[in-house]
Each structure stands twice: as structure tokens, then as C-alpha cells.
Design an enzyme around this catalytic site. Structure first.
Site, PDB file in Angstrom:
ATOM      1  N   HIS A 197     -11.162  -6.333   9.207  1.00 16.12           N
ATOM      2  CA  HIS A 197     -11.890  -6.184   7.941  1.00 16.12           C
ATOM      3  C   HIS A 197     -13.187  -5.406   8.155  1.00 16.12           C
ATOM      4  O   HIS A 197     -14.107  -5.504   7.362  1.00 16.12           O
ATOM      5  CB  HIS A 197     -12.227  -7.547   7.332  1.00 16.12           C
ATOM      6  CG  HIS A 197     -11.047  -8.255   6.741  1.00 16.12           C
ATOM      7  ND1 HIS A 197     -10.135  -8.938   7.499  1.00 16.12           N
ATOM      8  CD2 HIS A 197     -10.618  -8.364   5.452  1.00 16.12           C
ATOM      9  CE1 HIS A 197      -9.214  -9.466   6.708  1.00 16.12           C
ATOM     10  NE2 HIS A 197      -9.475  -9.123   5.462  1.00 16.12           N
ATOM     11  N   GLN A 248      -7.873  -2.670  -0.674  1.00 13.84           N
ATOM     12  CA  GLN A 248      -8.740  -3.856  -0.760  1.00 13.84           C
ATOM     13  C   GLN A 248      -9.775  -3.821   0.374  1.00 13.84           C
ATOM     14  O   GLN A 248     -10.945  -4.113   0.171  1.00 13.84           O
ATOM     15  CB  GLN A 248      -7.905  -5.122  -0.715  1.00 13.84           C
ATOM     16  CG  GLN A 248      -8.661  -6.317  -1.224  1.00 13.84           C
ATOM     17  CD  GLN A 248      -7.738  -7.394  -1.750  1.00 13.84           C
ATOM     18  OE1 GLN A 248      -7.019  -8.016  -0.982  1.00 13.84           O
ATOM     19  NE2 GLN A 248      -7.744  -7.615  -3.054  1.00 13.84           N
ATOM     20  N   PHE A 249      -9.315  -3.423   1.533  1.00 13.36           N
ATOM     21  CA  PHE A 249     -10.189  -3.112   2.670  1.00 13.36           C
ATOM     22  C   PHE A 249      -9.620  -1.839   3.294  1.00 13.36           C
ATOM     23  O   PHE A 249      -8.398  -1.679   3.360  1.00 13.36           O
ATOM     24  CB  PHE A 249     -10.178  -4.238   3.711  1.00 13.36           C
ATOM     25  CG  PHE A 249     -10.967  -5.448   3.298  1.00 13.36           C
ATOM     26  CD1 PHE A 249     -12.262  -5.651   3.774  1.00 13.36           C
ATOM     27  CD2 PHE A 249     -10.429  -6.369   2.416  1.00 13.36           C
ATOM     28  CE1 PHE A 249     -12.993  -6.770   3.374  1.00 13.36           C
ATOM     29  CE2 PHE A 249     -11.157  -7.482   2.020  1.00 13.36           C
ATOM     30  CZ  PHE A 249     -12.439  -7.688   2.499  1.00 13.36           C
ATOM     31  N   ALA A 250     -10.500  -0.975   3.778  1.00  9.34           N
ATOM     32  CA  ALA A 250     -10.026   0.287   4.355  1.00  9.34           C
ATOM     33  C   ALA A 250      -9.031   0.030   5.486  1.00  9.34           C
ATOM     34  O   ALA A 250      -8.113   0.821   5.709  1.00  9.34           O
ATOM     35  CB  ALA A 250     -11.205   1.102   4.881  1.00  9.34           C
ATOM     36  N   GLU A 275       0.817  -1.215   0.000  1.00 12.74           N
ATOM     37  CA  GLU A 275       0.000   0.000   0.000  1.00 12.74           C
ATOM     38  C   GLU A 275       0.852   1.268   0.000  1.00 12.74           C
ATOM     39  O   GLU A 275       0.499   2.265  -0.631  1.00 12.74           O
ATOM     40  CB  GLU A 275      -0.942  -0.006   1.210  1.00 12.74           C
ATOM     41  CG  GLU A 275      -2.110  -0.990   1.110  1.00 12.74           C
ATOM     42  CD  GLU A 275      -1.725  -2.453   1.332  1.00 12.74           C
ATOM     43  OE1 GLU A 275      -0.551  -2.712   1.688  1.00 12.74           O
ATOM     44  OE2 GLU A 275      -2.591  -3.324   1.158  1.00 12.74           O
TER      45      GLU A 275
END
Ligand code: TPP
Ligand code: MG
Length: 629
Positions: free
Chosen positions: A435, A390-392, A368
Site C-alpha cells: 500500500h 484504489q491504491f497504485a 483492475e
């Protein structure tokens, strides 16, 4: 510079004495229209690119004629005119910017090279690994130049890494690596010139380790006491300037006299430029100007939605907005894990790589930080990007690039950071602590970012398009629970929604609920189930900037306020809203502003625990308390 430092007449400065051949040799090997990203010791890059001395000195003094209006120090600035992009203090993040700059060239079909410097110390940062790896996987024409000067502050190389040569690290990334004598300016010039020639036409990264030595303290004040006896003397004999002078004399290209003349000329020029810089003005900014400069100036041209609409799920509206953004901007690049053929974890970009090509719809390695940094690099080199987390939750791994690089670049030296980060966020699916988090408050307190958080399909599309249009960094929160659970009419084609505007969804008399994201749907559902209660519902839509006018308006009308959000209570964004109402709307209040938020714990997986955690389970109790006051 050393004299001025001792006199306390310039701010912090990191000397490159003993290492001059690297900055100068490498900079001269580059074409004038190619970007160089130097570090704190690379004065030679600035002088080789003929950055005016007066402005450089003014920069170190915080004068208005410097490059940052007195806002940042030393070499922490960039200049598009000279194609130099300066560092932030964190060192390693610099390298991913080079990836983005080079990527823009590759996508545009330009045969250019980008040169980025790092100290050997910063090669221990994850950012080094991420940036080199991405450049390798994407075949980006970047020269990663390591200046191995023996120390990271006081820490010698044997306490920093355990490989024989840093250039050997190239093997692990599948790229070419070489080690050269960094004190020989001709060797540096030659090596970088040849590498640049090769990779311009056949894009790929290379790693070059330049051996050298730092002849002064890390910064002057810290000295060199920790350097073992004899080492400085040993390297003094390899001084790059002295050796080059000796060589030029031996080649009969210079004489002792011509050297004196050249030196005297430099001295006169430097003295003159110092005098000018010293008489330059101090910055005379106002709080208003400071606040304004956190963002690149931008006025959204409002385009209202068409009357033709289709029923869409929240997720399809995001996808539709993104597709229209890609059609509108041929310089827009999407990056994220699994977003190409696979279509993304939530299938938002399904079919995009087929429609727009893999050059613009890019699967990324799991890194990231490098990808956010590459986004900034793309922006610097004329591109836009939308990055999918992909997920915060995983934004933590790119946090530094967001809060320090994206957020502060415009304020520091006036360069925009035209990047949108999509943040699939939130709970409701029993996905546990990593998640399901609501992490918008990590960013709402960071000046320089814009933050939007749509609750409905129509806003999801319009705010995404506004975010893409806006040259500032925008965090776009999209709630995963809403993806397939909410549908609505979505106007076809392009339209935008103003960032910073709230929607009053429902007018009531007893109190106002101020909320956003999933909280909006909780509020509406609660009122639908409790028809005897009459409340106004405000969907903030944007959290930075946020709509204070709309909030003040409903407080005035209802006198009681419930601030509701999915994030945890303490220091959540609701605390900011409540504080602002308390300060600005006190005389309109009939009761204290009350907050309903999730428990101050991590978010648990089990459905019963998750329900207990979420603010939704406490709405009824908080409303009763508010009405009873
Ligand atoms: C993330 C981070 N950690 C620590 C520091 C403090 N710091 C500034 S420069 C430096 C040493 C850097 O060493 P190196 O990369 O070898 O560069 P050099 O100073 O030797 O040129 C340190 C530890 C920092 N700026 N950023
Ligand atoms: Mg070092």
C-alpha cells in the site's frame, strides 16, 4: 493463404479452416453499426464485413496499404470504418474491450449489441472471468462467443478445464449460456440473431459456446501430430462449407455448375487482389514518424488559471478538478472500486454519484484488468474515462491492459486510448509493501503512456484537467501522504497545466535538486532547515514527457545535480534523468550527477524501518558528498 504461407510470402497467419461457419454466421447476425471483436482465426468476420481483400493481404505482408503501417501482424488491428476491433496477442484482454464498448452504448441510450470472440483456451485467463462478470453485474449487451475447437495450441480441452460444457460457466456469472453446433452456419446465424434481438432492448450479456474443430495446425508450421488418429477425419465429415453446400444443393438453391462459377469468381478476385497487394509499397517511415505515432496527435489549448482562488488541500484540488472534468465532458465516465456512494477509499469522489448519477460514476467489482480494458472500449466507442486504482500498488492486476493495450493501440492502428488512470501512490503512512509503493518507473519506460505526478494542489487540479482533455492514456500519480498534509491556493473553475512542463521552485547557486512528488517537499524542507545551503529545486510535475529544457537550464547554471525520488534507486526514473544529463550536459557538470533514492528493498511497514528505507533519510549525506566532490 496456405499457399502464400508455404511460399513465405505472407507473415504469420492463423487458419480458421473448419471453423468458418462461426465467424461468418455470427458476423452476419450483427448490424453493420455494431462492433465485433474477433480473434486470430476469424477471417470470416473481415470478409463478412467486406473489408477489402487487398488491404487485408497487404496487412499480412506489412505493406503500407495494410492497417498498421507494417507495425503489427495478422489480425492485430481494428478498423472503425468496419466496426471491427482486433485483438492483441494476449487473447483474453479483448473481452473487456467489448464491455467498454457496450457500456458506452448503454450510457448513451443506444440499443446495440457487441460481439466478442474467444478461443476456449483463453477462457482459462482471468480476463475472461473478469469481463464476463463485469458485463453481468452491469447488464451489458455483450455476446461472449467461445469457439471451442478442441485445442489451445497443442493442449486438448481435457487439460484446459474440467467442466462438462464451457457454456455452463454462465451459471456462475448469473447469465444465460448455451452450447451450439458451430459447424452449422444457419444455427450460428439464427442463434446470434435471436440473442442480439433480445439483448438490444433488454441489455444483458450471454455466453455462447460454439463446438467446432481446428482442422490445421495452430499456425501452419506446428502441424497436427498431437491430434489422435481419426479425430480429423471425424470432423472432416462435419466440414461447415461442404455441409452447407450439400444443403443448398439439396434445397435446389445451388447447382454443381453455379458452385463452380462462384468459386471461379472468388479465385479470380483473390488472385487480382493478391497481385495488387504484392505491388503495394513497403512502409517508408522515419524514426520521427514512428516516435510521433506512439501518441494520438493533440495540442492542448492553454487555459490559464483564474485570479480568484480558494485554499484547498491536495485531495480537494483533485476532487475539484475531477468534478470540473465531469461537468465539461458529458461523455466522461468514472470507474473504480467503492467510488460511488462510498466516495472512494480516500473520499475524492464523495457526492459524485449523487451529482452525476451512477451511470457515470461506477462502482466496479475488484477486477483492475477488466476495468482498464473497459476504459479502452469506452474510448473506442466515443467516451472518456477516469479510472481510480484504489491504491497504485493494485495496478499490477491491470498491468497488461495498460502497457500492451492502452500504450500501443495508437501506434498499432491509429486509434486513441482516451483513458486517465488515477494512482494513489507512495509511502509515509507505514502501510507496508502493498500500500506504499512508488511504481511510476514501471510505466515511464513504456512508450505510448503519458505520466504526470503533481506535488501541489494547484498542479494537481490543472494536470488532472489536462490529462482528461488529452486523448492519450495518462497515468496520474497522486501522493497519498500529500492528500491531507498539503494545502495551497487553487484557482477556481477550469484551467489546465501543460503536460511535460517542470516548475523551478527555488533558485540557488551550489547545486540543483531535480525531483517530483513527495521528493519536492523533502527538498524544500531540507533547504528550509539548512539555510546555509543554496540550491535550485526543480519539480518535474510530468515524467513522460519530461522537461529536458528546464533540466538542462538548471544544470548549466549550477553545475552540480542531485536527482531525488521516493522510488527505489536502481532503474528508478532518476537513472534516466542522470543518464540524460550525463549524455547531454557533460560539459556543464562540475561533479557526477548524484542520485538520492529509497533503498533497493520492498517497502517495510514499521515506521522506523520505513524512515530508514525512504530517500529522505539520505538527503543530508548525498548533499555532502555532492558538495565535497
Ligand atoms: C497470454 C498468452 N499466453 C500464451 C499465448 C500463446 N498462444 C497463442 S494462441 C494460443 C492458443 C489459444 O487457444 P484458444 O484460445 O483455444 O484459441 P485457438 O488458437 O484454438 O483458436 C496460445 C497458447 C498468448 N498468445 N498469450
Ligand atoms: Mg482452441
Amino acid at each position: 493463404m496456405l499457399i502464400l504461407l508455404r511460399q513465405g510470402r505472407i507473415g504469420k497467419w492463423f487458419s480458421g479452416i473448419g471453423q468458418e461457419a462461426i465467424a461468418v454466421g455470427a458476423a452476419l447476425a450483427m448490424r453493420a453499426d455494431e462492433y465485433i471483436l474477433p480473434m486470430h482465426r476469424n477471417l470470416g468476420v473481415f470478409t463478412a464485413r467486406k473489408v477489402p481483400l487487398r488491404n487485408l493481404i497487404a496487412q499480412w505482408q506489412g505493406k503500407v496499404t495494410g492497417f498498421t503501417k507494417g507495425r503489427d501482424r495478422s489480425f492485430h488491428f481494428g478498423t472503425q470504418k468496419h466496426k471491427i476491433i482486433g485483438m492483441i496477442s494476449h487473447l483474453g484482454p479483448q473481452m473487456a474491450l467489448a464491455d467498454g464498448i457496450a457500456l458506452a452504448d448503454v450510457v448513451a441510450g443506444k440499443e446495440k449489441v457487441t460481439l466478442v470472440f474467444t478461443g476456449e483456451g483463453a477462457t482459462s485467463e482471468g480476463d475472461f472471468h473478469e469481463a464476463v462478470n463485469v458485463a453481468s453485474v452491469w447488464n451489458l449487451p455483450v455476446i461472449f462467443l467461445i469457439e471451442n475447437n478442441g485445442y489451445g495450441l497443442s493442449t486438448p480441452v481435457n487439460e484446459q478445464f474440467n467442466c462438462a460444457k464451457l457454456s455452463d460457466k454462465a451459471i456462475g456469472y448469473g447469465i444465460e449460456g448455451l452450447q451450439i453446433d458451430g459447424n452449422n452456419v444457419l444455427e450460428v446465424l439464427d442463434t446470434i440473431s435471436q440473442l442480439a434481438d433480445k439483448i438490444r432492448s433488454n441489455p444483458r450479456p450471454v455466453l455462447v459456446e460454439c463446438l467446432t474443430f481446428r482442422m490445421r495446425g495452430h499456425e501452419e508450421a506446428s502441424g497436427t501430430k498431437y491430434v489422435p488418429a481419426g479425430l480429423l477425419e471425424e470432423w472432416q465429415l462435419k466440414d461447415p462449407l461442404q455441409n452447407f453446400e450439400d444443403y443448398l444443393i439439396a434445397q435446389q438453391l445451388l447447382t454443381e455448375e453455379s458452385i463452380q462459377t462462384i468459386r471461379a469468381g472468388f479465385k479470380t478476385e483473390i488472385d487480382q487482389q493478391i497481385d495488387k497487394a504484392f505491388s503495394d509499397a513497403e512502409p517508408a517511415s522515419s524514426p520521427e514518424e514512428e516516435l510521433e505515432d506512439m501518441y494520438a496527435p493533440y495540442l492542448q489549448r492553454a487555459v490559464p488559471p483564474s485570479r480568484v482562488s480558494t485554499k484547498m488541500r491536495y485531495l480537494d484540488a483533485i476532487s475539484d478538478g475531477l468534478k470540473i472534468g465531469m461537468q465539461k465532458y458529458s461523455n466522461l465516465v468514472l470507474m473504480g472500486q467503492d467510488i460511488a456512494e462510498y466516495g472512494g477509499a480516500f473520499k475524492i469522489t464523495q457526492g459524485f454519484s449523487e451529482e452525476f448519477g451512477k451511470a457515470r460514476v461506477r462502482n466496479t467489482p475488484i477486477c483492475e484488468s477488466a476495468i482498464v480494458g473497459a476504459g479502452l472500449g469506452l474510448s473506442i466507442n466515443g467516451y472518456k474515462s477516469v479510472i481510480e486504482m484504489q491504491f497504485a500498488d493494485f495496478v499490477t492486476c491491470g498491468f497488461n491492459q495498460i502497457v500492451n493495450n492502452l500504450a500501443k493501440t495508437h501506434y498499432r492502428w491509429g486509434e486513441k486510448a482516451d483513458v486517465v488512470i488515477r494512482m494513489p501512490t507512495g509511502a509515509g503512512t507505514g502501510a507496508g509493501p502493498f500500500h506504499s509503493q512508488s511504481n511510476e518507473a514501471w510505466f515511464t519506460k513504456t512508450p505510448g503512456l503519458k505520466i504526470v505526478y503533481p506535488a501541489f494542489p494547484l498542479e494537481a487540479k490543472g494536470l488532472l484537467l489536462a490529462a482528461i482533455d488529452d486523448p492519450n492514456p495518462v497515468l496520474y500519480f497522486e501522493h497519498k501522504y500529500l492528500y491531507r498534509n498539503i494545502s495551497g491556493q487553487v484557482p477556481t473553475g477550469y484551467y489546465n497545466i501543460e503536460i511535460g512542463k517542470a516548475n523551478v521552485l527555488k533558485q540557488g547557486t551550489q547545486f540543483s535538486i531535480i525531483t517530483y512528488g513527495l521528493g519536492v517537499h523533502w527538498a524544500l524542507a531540507y533547504l528550509a532547515e539548512n539555510l546555509h545551503i543554496s540550491a535550485t529545486v526543480v519539480d518535474l510535475c510530468s515524467l513522460q514527457p519530461w522537461d529536458k529544457t528546464a533540466v538542462a537550464g538548471v544544470v548549466k547554471k549550477t553545475g552540480r545535480v542531485l536527482v531525488l525520488h521516493e522510488d527505489t534507486l536502481s532503474s528508478g526514473f532518476g537513472a534516466e534523468i542522470a543518464a540524460w544529463i550525463g549524455e547531454n550536459c557533460f560539459s556543464d557538470l562540475d561533479a557526477p550527477v548524484m542520485r538520492c533514492a529509497s533503498l533497493d528493498t520492498a517497502i517495510p511497514m514499521n515506521k522506523l524501518l520505513e524512515d530508514q528505507f525512504l530517500a529522505k533519510s539520505r538527503i543530508q549525506a548525498t548533499v555532502q558528498k555532492l558538495l565535497a566532490y
